[in-house]
Design an enzyme around this catalytic site. Sequence first.
Site, PDB file in Angstrom:
ATOM      1  N   GLY A   1       0.845  -1.207   0.000  1.00 40.93           N
ATOM      2  CA  GLY A   1       0.000   0.000   0.000  1.00 40.93           C
ATOM      3  C   GLY A   1       0.869   1.241   0.000  1.00 40.93           C
ATOM      4  O   GLY A   1       1.890   1.279   0.693  1.00 40.93           O
TER       5      GLY A   1
ATOM      6  N   THR B   1       4.765   1.612   6.480  1.00 41.66           N
ATOM      7  CA  THR B   1       3.335   1.303   6.558  1.00 41.66           C
ATOM      8  C   THR B   1       2.638   2.376   7.383  1.00 41.66           C
ATOM      9  O   THR B   1       3.169   2.800   8.415  1.00 41.66           O
ATOM     10  CB  THR B   1       3.032  -0.070   7.187  1.00 41.66           C
ATOM     11  OG1 THR B   1       1.627  -0.134   7.474  1.00 41.66           O
ATOM     12  CG2 THR B   1       3.789  -0.344   8.462  1.00 41.66           C
TER      13      THR B   1
ATOM     14  N   ASP C   1       0.206   1.757   9.039  1.00 38.68           N
ATOM     15  CA  ASP C   1      -0.347   1.033  10.196  1.00 38.68           C
ATOM     16  C   ASP C   1       0.571   1.043  11.422  1.00 38.68           C
ATOM     17  O   ASP C   1       0.128   0.730  12.520  1.00 38.68           O
ATOM     18  CB  ASP C   1      -0.623  -0.431   9.816  1.00 38.68           C
ATOM     19  CG  ASP C   1      -1.634  -0.559   8.692  1.00 38.68           C
ATOM     20  OD1 ASP C   1      -2.418   0.385   8.494  1.00 38.68           O
ATOM     21  OD2 ASP C   1      -1.636  -1.602   8.014  1.00 38.68           O
TER      22      ASP C   1
ATOM     23  N   ARG D   1     -26.290  13.431  17.113  1.00 43.45           N
ATOM     24  CA  ARG D   1     -26.084  12.090  16.571  1.00 43.45           C
ATOM     25  C   ARG D   1     -24.818  11.469  17.140  1.00 43.45           C
ATOM     26  O   ARG D   1     -23.889  12.195  17.512  1.00 43.45           O
ATOM     27  CB  ARG D   1     -25.812  12.170  15.061  1.00 43.45           C
ATOM     28  CG  ARG D   1     -26.995  12.375  14.214  1.00 43.45           C
ATOM     29  CD  ARG D   1     -26.514  12.581  12.782  1.00 43.45           C
ATOM     30  NE  ARG D   1     -27.628  12.723  11.879  1.00 43.45           N
ATOM     31  CZ  ARG D   1     -27.576  13.371  10.716  1.00 43.45           C
ATOM     32  NH1 ARG D   1     -26.443  13.938  10.337  1.00 43.45           N
ATOM     33  NH2 ARG D   1     -28.635  13.440   9.960  1.00 43.45           N
TER      34      ARG D   1
ATOM     35  N   GLY E   1      -6.496  -0.303   9.694  1.00 43.05           N
ATOM     36  CA  GLY E   1      -5.877  -1.118  10.745  1.00 43.05           C
ATOM     37  C   GLY E   1      -6.566  -2.465  10.805  1.00 43.05           C
ATOM     38  O   GLY E   1      -7.610  -2.610  11.431  1.00 43.05           O
ATOM     39  N   ARG E   2      -5.992  -3.442  10.087  1.00 42.56           N
ATOM     40  CA  ARG E   2      -6.613  -4.770  10.033  1.00 42.56           C
ATOM     41  C   ARG E   2      -6.320  -5.562  11.296  1.00 42.56           C
ATOM     42  O   ARG E   2      -7.193  -6.197  11.861  1.00 42.56           O
ATOM     43  CB  ARG E   2      -6.070  -5.561   8.834  1.00 42.56           C
ATOM     44  CG  ARG E   2      -6.584  -5.066   7.522  1.00 42.56           C
ATOM     45  CD  ARG E   2      -6.096  -5.941   6.401  1.00 42.56           C
ATOM     46  NE  ARG E   2      -4.725  -5.634   6.044  1.00 42.56           N
ATOM     47  CZ  ARG E   2      -4.257  -5.623   4.817  1.00 42.56           C
ATOM     48  NH1 ARG E   2      -5.052  -5.922   3.816  1.00 42.56           N
ATOM     49  NH2 ARG E   2      -3.008  -5.333   4.554  1.00 42.56           N
TER      50      ARG E   2
ATOM     51  N   GLU F   1     -10.738  -0.838  11.259  1.00 41.93           N
ATOM     52  CA  GLU F   1     -11.489  -1.723  10.339  1.00 41.93           C
ATOM     53  C   GLU F   1     -11.483  -3.190  10.784  1.00 41.93           C
ATOM     54  O   GLU F   1     -12.399  -3.940  10.458  1.00 41.93           O
ATOM     55  CB  GLU F   1     -10.934  -1.608   8.918  1.00 41.93           C
ATOM     56  CG  GLU F   1      -9.467  -2.018   8.805  1.00 41.93           C
ATOM     57  CD  GLU F   1      -8.841  -1.757   7.444  1.00 41.93           C
ATOM     58  OE1 GLU F   1      -9.564  -1.741   6.443  1.00 41.93           O
ATOM     59  OE2 GLU F   1      -7.608  -1.575   7.405  1.00 41.93           O
TER      60      GLU F   1
ATOM     61  N   ARG G   1     -24.460   7.566  12.472  1.00 45.66           N
ATOM     62  CA  ARG G   1     -23.982   7.511  11.075  1.00 45.66           C
ATOM     63  C   ARG G   1     -22.499   7.153  11.060  1.00 45.66           C
ATOM     64  O   ARG G   1     -21.792   7.419  12.021  1.00 45.66           O
ATOM     65  CB  ARG G   1     -24.142   8.879  10.389  1.00 45.66           C
ATOM     66  CG  ARG G   1     -25.556   9.383  10.313  1.00 45.66           C
ATOM     67  CD  ARG G   1     -26.364   8.621   9.283  1.00 45.66           C
ATOM     68  NE  ARG G   1     -27.758   9.007   9.369  1.00 45.66           N
ATOM     69  CZ  ARG G   1     -28.283  10.076   8.762  1.00 45.66           C
ATOM     70  NH1 ARG G   1     -27.518  10.846   8.033  1.00 45.66           N
ATOM     71  NH2 ARG G   1     -29.560  10.363   8.899  1.00 45.66           N
TER      72      ARG G   1
END
Length: 341
Positions: A10, A125, A127, A162, A170-171, A221, A265
């Site tokens: 990436g 990265t 990350d 809201r 960030g997996r 994520e 949202r």
Amino acid sequence: MRIGVLTGGGDCPGLNAVIRAVVRKGAGVHGHEFVGFRDGWRGPLENLTRPLGIPDVRGILPRGGTILGSSRTNPFKIDGGPAQITENLHRLGIDALVAIGGEDTLGVATKLHELGVNVVGVPKTIDNDLNATDYTFGFDTAVNIAMEAIDRLHTTAESHHRALIVEVMGRHAGWIALHAGMAGGANVILIPEIPFSIERVCAYVESRFQAHYAPIVVVAEGAMPEGGDISSLEKGLDAFGHMRLGGIGEWLANEIEQRTGKEARTTVLGHIQRGGTPTAFDRVLATRFGVAAIDAVHGGDFGVMVALRGTDIVRVPLAEGTTELKTVDPTRYAEAEVFFG
Ligand code: F6P
């Protein structure tokens, strides 16, 4: 020496600053010659090259992305791939390679070095999850982009009463979520390392509404509810077998609405976190990495990658950089938790 340079995986703000530093010191000070390989490992695999002299790196320090292009091509997943690469390097008269990438790109570099290729690695990265280095460039930029988004979302969340959920990258590691959430005053931060209780998240959301202050939930994520399964968020695999993820933010908004009766949202920041100009911190780190990498090549010290330890740039074995993922430990999470709710 004739030295090849490539960027894989990436893209990441600061890649161009590394390339510039490698070439400026390598050509300008050490007198080496450079060849740019395009699109990560696809470059040496398919002989995709471009000129890479001092004029080619002028003006690229503040530019995001990479002038060399990138890809997630894995030569070890291609029949005869590694042999093709060594043959092409030989034909092009390449004496050494500078490979700039994350765990996948550097994993390939490690294996190629074992096959006799002279490689020096530069860790990259957004990350920040490479164990061998305290920080990777690109991370600071991503965190600042996410923080600015959170700052902006606060005012619209308050106006509409809201809950707003911000899904960041960030997996497997929650560093971006943790830092952006702390810097942006998130109501709660959810990271892949620690499965979350949806009941507690909703309790935090409600307590913030009671304080007449709209909640911002920052979620990585790869974060999962207790008892959840990451594969439920999977949207396919890349060439290194990594899952593409997506959907936890939407899932959270639905749950929060149903459980609290408040409107919720989601904003998914996605690749905005990787685009555009690097911060000063990332430009300096990337430049120092580039200088250190070309010094290693010049000294014939191959099979290493450069790394930041404290404020020093050091060299560590390439293999060390890719064996273990650096994840958020509970102590760091506890510091952020003080501000939840
Ligand atoms: O590894 C960097 C990263 O930005 C991750 O945070 C993210 O999960 C992944 O790349 C996204 O990959 P792609 O750009 O291939 O969708």
